[in-house]
Design a protein around this motif. Structure first.
Motif, PDB file in Angstrom:
ATOM      1  N   PHE A  67       0.819  -1.213   0.000  1.00  0.00           N
ATOM      2  CA  PHE A  67       0.000   0.000   0.000  1.00  0.00           C
ATOM      3  C   PHE A  67       0.853   1.264   0.000  1.00  0.00           C
ATOM      4  N   ARG A  68       1.999   1.204   0.679  1.00  0.00           N
ATOM      5  CA  ARG A  68       2.854   2.386   0.685  1.00  0.00           C
ATOM      6  C   ARG A  68       3.527   2.573  -0.667  1.00  0.00           C
ATOM      7  N   GLY A  69       3.831   1.452  -1.314  1.00  0.00           N
ATOM      8  CA  GLY A  69       4.646   1.533  -2.519  1.00  0.00           C
ATOM      9  C   GLY A  69       3.900   1.904  -3.784  1.00  0.00           C
ATOM     10  N   THR A  70       2.567   1.699  -3.789  1.00  0.00           N
ATOM     11  CA  THR A  70       1.850   1.889  -5.044  1.00  0.00           C
ATOM     12  C   THR A  70       0.865   3.028  -4.984  1.00  0.00           C
ATOM     13  N   SER A  71       1.209   4.207  -4.674  1.00  0.00           N
ATOM     14  CA  SER A  71       0.368   5.392  -4.891  1.00  0.00           C
ATOM     15  C   SER A  71      -1.135   5.241  -4.612  1.00  0.00           C
ATOM     16  N   LEU A  72      -1.644   6.157  -3.850  1.00  0.00           N
ATOM     17  CA  LEU A  72      -3.074   6.217  -3.535  1.00  0.00           C
ATOM     18  C   LEU A  72      -3.936   6.236  -4.802  1.00  0.00           C
ATOM     19  N   VAL A  73      -3.502   6.986  -5.796  1.00  0.00           N
ATOM     20  CA  VAL A  73      -4.305   7.131  -7.016  1.00  0.00           C
ATOM     21  C   VAL A  73      -4.486   5.782  -7.708  1.00  0.00           C
ATOM     22  N   VAL A  74      -3.404   5.020  -7.794  1.00  0.00           N
ATOM     23  CA  VAL A  74      -3.492   3.704  -8.419  1.00  0.00           C
ATOM     24  C   VAL A  74      -4.477   2.831  -7.640  1.00  0.00           C
ATOM     25  N   MET A 106       1.829   8.243 -16.295  1.00  0.00           N
ATOM     26  CA  MET A 106       1.632   6.801 -16.447  1.00  0.00           C
ATOM     27  C   MET A 106       0.221   6.316 -16.089  1.00  0.00           C
ATOM     28  N   VAL A 107      -0.305   6.781 -14.957  1.00  0.00           N
ATOM     29  CA  VAL A 107      -1.603   6.260 -14.529  1.00  0.00           C
ATOM     30  C   VAL A 107      -2.717   6.725 -15.473  1.00  0.00           C
ATOM     31  N   THR A 108      -2.574   7.952 -15.992  1.00  0.00           N
ATOM     32  CA  THR A 108      -3.549   8.439 -16.969  1.00  0.00           C
ATOM     33  C   THR A 108      -3.518   7.573 -18.223  1.00  0.00           C
ATOM     34  N   VAL A 109      -2.310   7.271 -18.660  1.00  0.00           N
ATOM     35  CA  VAL A 109      -2.167   6.408 -19.837  1.00  0.00           C
ATOM     36  C   VAL A 109      -2.786   5.040 -19.558  1.00  0.00           C
ATOM     37  N   ILE A 112       0.065  -3.435 -13.713  1.00  0.00           N
ATOM     38  CA  ILE A 112       1.398  -3.085 -14.205  1.00  0.00           C
ATOM     39  C   ILE A 112       1.803  -1.700 -13.694  1.00  0.00           C
ATOM     40  N   ALA A 113       0.851  -0.753 -13.748  1.00  0.00           N
ATOM     41  CA  ALA A 113       1.161   0.598 -13.264  1.00  0.00           C
ATOM     42  C   ALA A 113       1.578   0.553 -11.795  1.00  0.00           C
ATOM     43  N   GLY A 114       0.822  -0.209 -10.992  1.00  0.00           N
ATOM     44  CA  GLY A 114       1.159  -0.333  -9.569  1.00  0.00           C
ATOM     45  C   GLY A 114       2.528  -0.956  -9.376  1.00  0.00           C
TER      46      GLY A 114
END
Ligand SMILES: Nc1ncnc2c1ncn2[C@@H]1O[C@H](COP(=O)(O)OP(=O)(O)O)[C@@H](O)[C@H]1O
Ligand SMILES: [Mg+2]
Lengths: 251, 236, 212
Positions: free
Chosen positions: B62-69, C167-170, C187-189
């Motif tokens: 959770f810390r490594g992959t951005s809140l937005v993702v 990247m996330v927008t793409v 993949i983005a994550g």
């Protein structure tokens, strides 16, 4: 009775205790002396179950403490059983370790009420009586931070006593104190030694105190008992040159 | 000036709505985050290696992959798996899990900062796990963790702005709508001031709690510097 | 919905390219800017003492308001700037307020005796800062700055608010046209994780190494 049987304690690769055997009789006061790093603290911490026993056994009144022999195999006891045996032992630390979120009185009554299940009123009265003994009854509602080091240590002693242990472990309880505060604490301990029959294991550099309260002195060196004797003999006619030099150095 | 007041008056119902949505996300997210933080923070000290490893993996994920993702994952991917969540639930879940993971580091750090002697004394007094946590360790750790949680809470307030992206009428969304009628400066300016007020109010509340906790321990308040360093470690 | 490894691999290059061109660019330039500005704020505050209060308010204001609103605000106010430039500016300024706190912590951690020794030697203020205070303070601050750079990095997807193709927008666009969101966002994550986790570990190591 406390019985150490073939006790081995290792920290990683360093062996601190290597096959230690000794027995302390009920009501006996035993002082452990020896150079720094010789394993005195480790012995007390093993008894208090603050360290894991690497090998061997410790018995308290014939009851195994952390490990027992079952069908010829050495097995760890269940935490609940360990806890039951451990309740007979109390400890006072060099650094007092009072709980800063509690008043003096709460520090003392916390475990009797919530561990032993004593009624609140009874625990309170008992605590006040013990505080009286250590000369701090009027500070019952003070905050630990408001007390001097010597007073804090006396509260810590009261806290240990309030559990009414059969065995009391004292690890250099005056070493963190300013010299002028040492006397009061030792006086309290002398009084306890005089008026109770609690078994005491004492680590101290206060030789006069050790002489006054203990029945027996064990001299440790590198995790072994180098010699043991009554205090008078140990302090005036030690057998080993090593003991003589150690005593000279600290006196 | 009167122009500004007119615009404000006209937009106030929407602004109020937007503020409410933002507040709901904030409180919902913070409540969940707190539970997650305490749960994972305690589990991180478990005697079992498996539990500790599991906690580490979850936290680092959770810390490594951005809140937005994470928000997008909940919003776009879960429905494909047959899980349809209401936007509110999505928002609160994402905020709670993400900031909960950060918070668990603060909780764990505070627990381990309680001096070893305190832990040992609870053993010497034969206290049970629950007892020592509740009465001895937690009250001390609580005072230590509040500054860190305070910073995370402000970040969480800011993080709620993401909700506008999946069609919630939060403050950011409303101000973006207002732009055409009220102009860039006024619309976004008002939104920022409201966010600021929310953040200040919450931050103040947590500082009151912290002062109380410290007073109970008879301790001084930590310096700004100590707090700043601890926060940077938690959010990385 | 099944997982399609081939598809996942096929989107990887496109995502990675957006990652390098936008995400990394914004993070690196933004961090450098934040580090420089943060130092300016910290020294100004320390030197001005109580008179720096207005500056403190401004910094708190920036720190306590959401990046998306700040992005939109700057983007529509300065419509001659490209969205990417706006992104770098906003991230740089926003995180400079956090880094200023880290510098302050570093400066505060220096014992009073160091300042007194500098005074005793009659060092002028700029020498006191350059030769005595900063070298020690930066040592204590560096890991902290790194941690904020990582935090900024993870906030870069907010650029979606002003339409920057990061990247996330793409990933979202590809997902929208193929309905394969699982693979694209995974993949983005993973790309995020692969970049941020080792960096975070590095900072922890650095911190241990640099501690006196
Ligand atoms: N937690 C530990 N890890 C590693 N070594 C330890 C630890 N605790 C004690 N030791 C080592 O065990 C030896 C005995 O220590 P200790 O029992 O504290 O001695 P004493 O109390 O007689 O001074 C010392 O060499 C010490 O360095
Ligand atoms: Mg010792």
């Amino acid at each position: 009775m406390i019985h150490f049987q073939d006790v081995v304690k290792r920290f990683g690769d360093t062996t601190v205790l290597d096959g230690l055997d000794f027995t302390v009789a009920p009501g006996e006061r035993v002082t452990l002396i020896g150079p720094s790093g010789s394993g005195k603290t480790t012995i007390l911490r093993l008894l208090m179950t603050l360290e894991d026993l690497t090998e061997g056994f410790i018995y308290v009144d014939g009851e195994p403490l952390t490990h027992e022999l079952r069908d010829g195999k050495r097995v760890a006891r269940r935490p609940r059983d360990v806890s039951k045996t451990r309740r007979r032992i109390g400890m006072v630390f060099q650094q007092f370790n009072l709980f800063p979120n509690m008043s003096v009185l709460e520090n003392i009554t916390e475990a009797p009420i919530h561990v032993l299940g004593k009624p609140k009123q009874e625990a309170r009265e008992d605590a006040l009586r013990i505080l009286e003994q250590v000369g701090l009854r009027e500070r019952a509602n003070a905050h630990p931070m408001q007390l001097s080091g010597g007073q804090q240590q006396r509260v810590a002693i009261a806290r240990a006593l309030a559990m009414h242990p059969e065995i009391l472990l004292l690890d250099e309880v005056t070493s963190a104190l300013d010299p002028e505060l040492v006397g009061d604490v030792l006086e309290v301990l002398r009084e306890i030694a005089r008026t109770t029959n609690i078994t005491m294991l004492i680590v101290t550099h206060e030789m006069q105190f050790a002489r006054d309260v203990s029945n027996r002195v064990l001299m440790f060196d590198s995790g072994r008992i180098l010699e043991e004797a009554e205090p008078d003999k140990m302090f005036s006619h030690p057998e080993h040159e090593r003991t003589r030099r150690f005593l000279q150095a600290i006196l | 000036m009167s122009d500004l007041l007119d615009t404000l008056a006209a937009a106030s119902p929407q602004l109020w709505e937007g503020t409410l949505v933002t507040l709901q996300l904030t409180f919902g997210g913070a409540a969940l985050a707190f539970l997650v933080a305490v749960g994972l923070g305690l589990a991180a000290l478990s005697p079992w290696v498996i539990v500790r490893t599991l906690v580490r993996v979850i936290v680092e994920l959770f810390r490594g992959t951005s809140l937005v993702v994470q928000v997008f994952f909940l919003f776009y991917v879960l429905p494909l798996w047959g899980v349809e969540l209401a936007p509110y639930t999505t928002g609160i879940l994402a905020l709670g899990l993400n900031y909960g993971a950060y918070g668990s580091e603060v909780v764990r750090g505070s627990l381990t900062s309680v001096p070893q002697g305190q832990w040992e004394t609870t053993t010497a007094l034969s206290m049970s796990w629950l007892h020592k946590m509740r009465r001895v360790i937690w009250p001390q750790a609580w005072a230590l963790m509040l500054p860190g949680l305070n910073n995370l809470l402000i970040m969480l307030v800011k993080g709620t702005a993401l909700a506008s992206f999946f069609l919630m009428n939060d403050l950011t969304f409303v101000s973006d709508q207002m732009r055409r009628t009220a102009g860039t400066f006024t619309s976004y300016g008002i939104a920022m001031v409201i966010y600021l007020l929310i953040a200040l109010a919450l931050s103040w509340a947590l500082r009151v709690l912290e002062a109380r906790a410290l007073r109970r321990l008879g301790l001084r308040e930590p310096t700004k510097g100590e707090t700043a360093k601890a926060t940077a470690e938690a959010v990385a | 919905m099944t997982w399609d490894t081939e598809f996942a691999l096929s989107v990887f290059p496109e995502l990675l390219s957006a990652f390098v061109r936008v995400t990394l660019l914004v993070t690196v330039v933004g961090s450098l800017m934040a580090a420089a500005l943060g130092l300016v704020w910290a020294i100004t505050q320390r030197s001005l003492g109580r008179r720096s209060l207005p500056l403190r308010w401004v910094l708190d204001f920036i720190r306590m308001t959401p990046i998306p609103v700040q992005l939109l605000f700057v983007y529509y106010t300065f419509n001659n700037l490209s969205a990417l430039t706006v992104g770098i500016l906003v991230f740089g300024i926003h995180y400079s307020t956090y880094m200023a706190e880290s510098y302050r912590a570093g400066i505060e951690s220096i014992r009073k005796g160091q300042w007194e020794a500098a005074t005793a030697l009659s060092l002028p203020p700029h020498r006191t800062w350059r030769a005595v205070i900063l070298p020690q303070a930066l040592r204590a601050t560096l890991p902290s700055l790194g941690n904020w750079a990582i935090a900024m990095f993870k906030d870069t997807p907010f650029l979606i608010f002003i339409g920057v193709l990061e990247m996330v927008t793409v990933a979202r666009q590809i997902g929208g046209s193929t309905f394969r969101y699982t693979e694209t966002f995974t993949i983005a994550g993973l790309i995020f994780l692969a970049a941020s986790y080792p960096t975070a570990i590095l900072m922890r190591r650095l911190e241990k190494r640099l501690a006196y």
